[in-house]
Design an enzyme around this catalytic site. Structure first.
Site, PDB file in Angstrom:
ATOM      1  N   ASP A  23       1.668  -4.873   8.418  1.00  0.00           N
ATOM      2  CA  ASP A  23       0.472  -4.043   8.273  1.00  0.00           C
ATOM      3  C   ASP A  23      -0.720  -4.991   8.134  1.00  0.00           C
ATOM      4  O   ASP A  23      -0.784  -5.790   7.197  1.00  0.00           O
ATOM      5  CB  ASP A  23       0.617  -3.158   7.032  1.00  0.00           C
ATOM      6  CG  ASP A  23      -0.552  -2.189   6.843  1.00  0.00           C
ATOM      7  OD1 ASP A  23      -1.656  -2.472   7.353  1.00  0.00           O
ATOM      8  OD2 ASP A  23      -0.366  -1.169   6.166  1.00  0.00           O
TER       9      ASP A  23
ATOM     10  N   PHE B 168       0.856  -1.193   0.000  1.00  0.00           N
ATOM     11  CA  PHE B 168       0.000   0.000   0.000  1.00  0.00           C
ATOM     12  C   PHE B 168       0.887   1.236   0.000  1.00  0.00           C
ATOM     13  O   PHE B 168       1.841   1.319   0.776  1.00  0.00           O
ATOM     14  CB  PHE B 168      -0.927  -0.005   1.222  1.00  0.00           C
ATOM     15  CG  PHE B 168      -1.993   1.047   1.131  1.00  0.00           C
ATOM     16  CD1 PHE B 168      -3.051   0.895   0.252  1.00  0.00           C
ATOM     17  CD2 PHE B 168      -1.923   2.195   1.891  1.00  0.00           C
ATOM     18  CE1 PHE B 168      -4.038   1.874   0.140  1.00  0.00           C
ATOM     19  CE2 PHE B 168      -2.900   3.180   1.781  1.00  0.00           C
ATOM     20  CZ  PHE B 168      -3.952   3.022   0.911  1.00  0.00           C
TER      21      PHE B 168
ATOM     22  N   ARG C 157     -12.183  -4.370  -7.218  1.00  0.00           N
ATOM     23  CA  ARG C 157     -12.086  -5.114  -5.955  1.00  0.00           C
ATOM     24  C   ARG C 157     -13.479  -5.348  -5.375  1.00  0.00           C
ATOM     25  O   ARG C 157     -14.325  -4.457  -5.360  1.00  0.00           O
ATOM     26  CB  ARG C 157     -11.276  -4.328  -4.911  1.00  0.00           C
ATOM     27  CG  ARG C 157      -9.832  -4.116  -5.227  1.00  0.00           C
ATOM     28  CD  ARG C 157      -9.059  -3.642  -4.000  1.00  0.00           C
ATOM     29  NE  ARG C 157      -9.726  -2.569  -3.276  1.00  0.00           N
ATOM     30  CZ  ARG C 157      -9.276  -2.031  -2.144  1.00  0.00           C
ATOM     31  NH1 ARG C 157      -8.165  -2.490  -1.595  1.00  0.00           N
ATOM     32  NH2 ARG C 157      -9.934  -1.054  -1.551  1.00  0.00           N
TER      33      ARG C 157
ATOM     34  N   TYR D 296     -11.348   0.711  10.438  1.00  0.00           N
ATOM     35  CA  TYR D 296     -12.519   1.156   9.678  1.00  0.00           C
ATOM     36  C   TYR D 296     -12.873   0.236   8.519  1.00  0.00           C
ATOM     37  O   TYR D 296     -13.861   0.480   7.825  1.00  0.00           O
ATOM     38  CB  TYR D 296     -12.342   2.586   9.171  1.00  0.00           C
ATOM     39  CG  TYR D 296     -11.067   2.882   8.411  1.00  0.00           C
ATOM     40  CD1 TYR D 296     -10.902   2.492   7.091  1.00  0.00           C
ATOM     41  CD2 TYR D 296     -10.040   3.578   9.025  1.00  0.00           C
ATOM     42  CE1 TYR D 296      -9.745   2.770   6.398  1.00  0.00           C
ATOM     43  CE2 TYR D 296      -8.872   3.862   8.345  1.00  0.00           C
ATOM     44  CZ  TYR D 296      -8.724   3.461   7.032  1.00  0.00           C
ATOM     45  OH  TYR D 296      -7.564   3.740   6.347  1.00  0.00           O
TER      46      TYR D 296
END
Length: 414
Positions: free
Chosen positions: A201, A129, A375, A226
């Site tokens: 991560d 990412f 996705r 989240y």
């Protein structure tokens, strides 16, 4: 796999996790397959926010730092989250953003390696990412010891990239584009063989796949709340520092919330004992309070059950897309093997962005990532098998009719 919609309805009726869907406020007429980017809202979140704002803040004002437990929220939530990632009590705090926590973890790991002047390389994937790479590059640029970021182009290149100069192996457990899941234990062991520390991560892992940080002997981890944990947009992230590293862990964001005695108002910094030293500044109480609503739902199930349903949902989606949408230039980029797959599925299409916008317009919400990747996230807490069938049926009709706009305008968030 030759499932019909009737078969999917039967699977939903037999699904032991299906009642958990009632804990979420999902809009009618929407198939939400983007919980890997932003989780759905727990129904309890609205009442909890109102309680914090109207009562704890509105009536009790500043006394709520003590009377409502505001001060202890980061650690208390961390202890509730810990079992989901294989951590122990007193090893996780919910605080700040994933990027900020990654900076702390990397800085702490590099400080632990500073006794060996050879160890200046941070190894990570080019497909990681972007914020992870950016934070590593930013930190390396600020340090005066010639630190570098070494990028590899595939998981197969990781072993050769590790050497006597490696300080840290920084990896995202489940790749945000492809859904590829690393073998955390094997790669951590490999890094340790080379004298390197690991930073993981867990943004696409926590609440989505079983994680055993202690079992893997990992060194540090960060993640967000989240996505699969359903904490709300921009909800505080988390950082994990195992007990064996806490005494040696230091990080440069030495704000007053991480002080041993913050209200002594001392002129110099003395770090809190334990995981509290990973805190920085005053905490966002309203956002923190909502994280607990998501964690409450996880208390009603376990990761083994969630993983079993996740694999069943993603298996079904892959099979249905390949059966019903053959001949439409779709390419699966997510691993088929269960041991290498997270909880989202990605297909490429030459007009992926346009197709995704057409899906969203028809009530199937996924998202898009460059290059050409659509996705689809599957959250076992609230995604049904029938929704998988219906989503693929809508995708088929869009592709069959070429019912998408190749010139679709790009939003700021894709």
């Amino acid at each position: 796999m030759n499932f019909s919609r009737t078969d999917c309805l039967a699977r939903d009726a037999a699904d032991s996790l299906a009642p958990l869907r009632e804990a979420f406020d999902l809009p009618a007429g929407v198939i939400y397959l983007d919980g890997n980017s932003l989780g759905a809202r727990p129904k309890a979140a609205a009442a909890r926010a109102a309680q914090v704002i109207a009562d704890e803040w509105g009536k009790d004002l500043i006394t709520s730092w003590n009377t409502a437990g505001w001060f202890d929220l980061p650690k208390r939530l961390g202890d509730r989250l810990a079992p989901l990632v294989g951590a122990q009590p007193g090893e996780v705090v919910v605080t700040d953003t994933t990027s900020v926590n990654l900076f702390k973890a990397l800085a702490g790991a590099l400080a632990m390696q500073s006794a060996d002047p050879r160890r200046t390389a941070i190894v990570t994937e080019r497909s990681n990412f972007p914020t992870d790479i950016y934070m590593a590059e930013g930190l390396a640029g600020w340090l005066a010891r010639g630190h570098t970021v070494r990028l590899v182009d595939s998981p197969a290149e990781i072993p050769a990239a590790l050497g006597d100069d490696t300080a840290v192996l920084l990896l995202t457990h489940v790749n945000y584009r492809t859904g590829h899941m690393h073998d955390m234990a094997a790669l951590t062991a490999l890094a340790h063989e080379h004298g390197a520390l690991t930073v993981w991560d867990l943004a696409h892992s926590a609440g989505a796949v079983p994680v055993d940080l202690h079992g893997a002997q990992a060194d540090f981890a960060v993640g967000c709340t989240y996505k699969y944990l359903n904490g709300g947009p921009g909800a505080p992230a988390f950082i994990w520092v195992p007990g064996r590293h806490q005494a040696a862990f230091t990080q440069p964001l030495s704000g007053w919330w991480g002080h041993a005695t913050p209200f002594a108002m001392a002129a110099s910094f003395a770090p809190c004992a334990g995981i509290g030293r990973a805190l920085c500044g005053t905490q966002p109480v309203v956002s923190l309070a909502l994280v607990e609503c998501g964690l409450d739902v996880f208390a009603r199930t376990d990761m083994a059950a969630l993983r079993a349903k996740s694999l069943a949902l993603t298996d079904l989606f892959i099979a249905l897309v390949e059966r019903h949408c053959a001949g439409h230039s779709l390419e699966l980029v997510t691993p088929r093997e269960h041991a290498r797959r997270g909880s989202h599925v990605s297909f490429t299409h030459p007009h992926g962005y346009a197709v995704m916008q057409a899906l969203i317009a028809r009530g199937v919400i996924g998202d898009y990532r460059e290059p050409h990747i659509m996705r689809f996230g599957f959250t076992p807490l609230y995604t049904s098998f029938t929704e998988v069938w219906d989503a693929v049926d809508i995708l088929k009709r869009i592709l069959d009719d070429a019912a998408y706009d190749v010139n679709a305008a790009r939003g700021a968030v894709t």
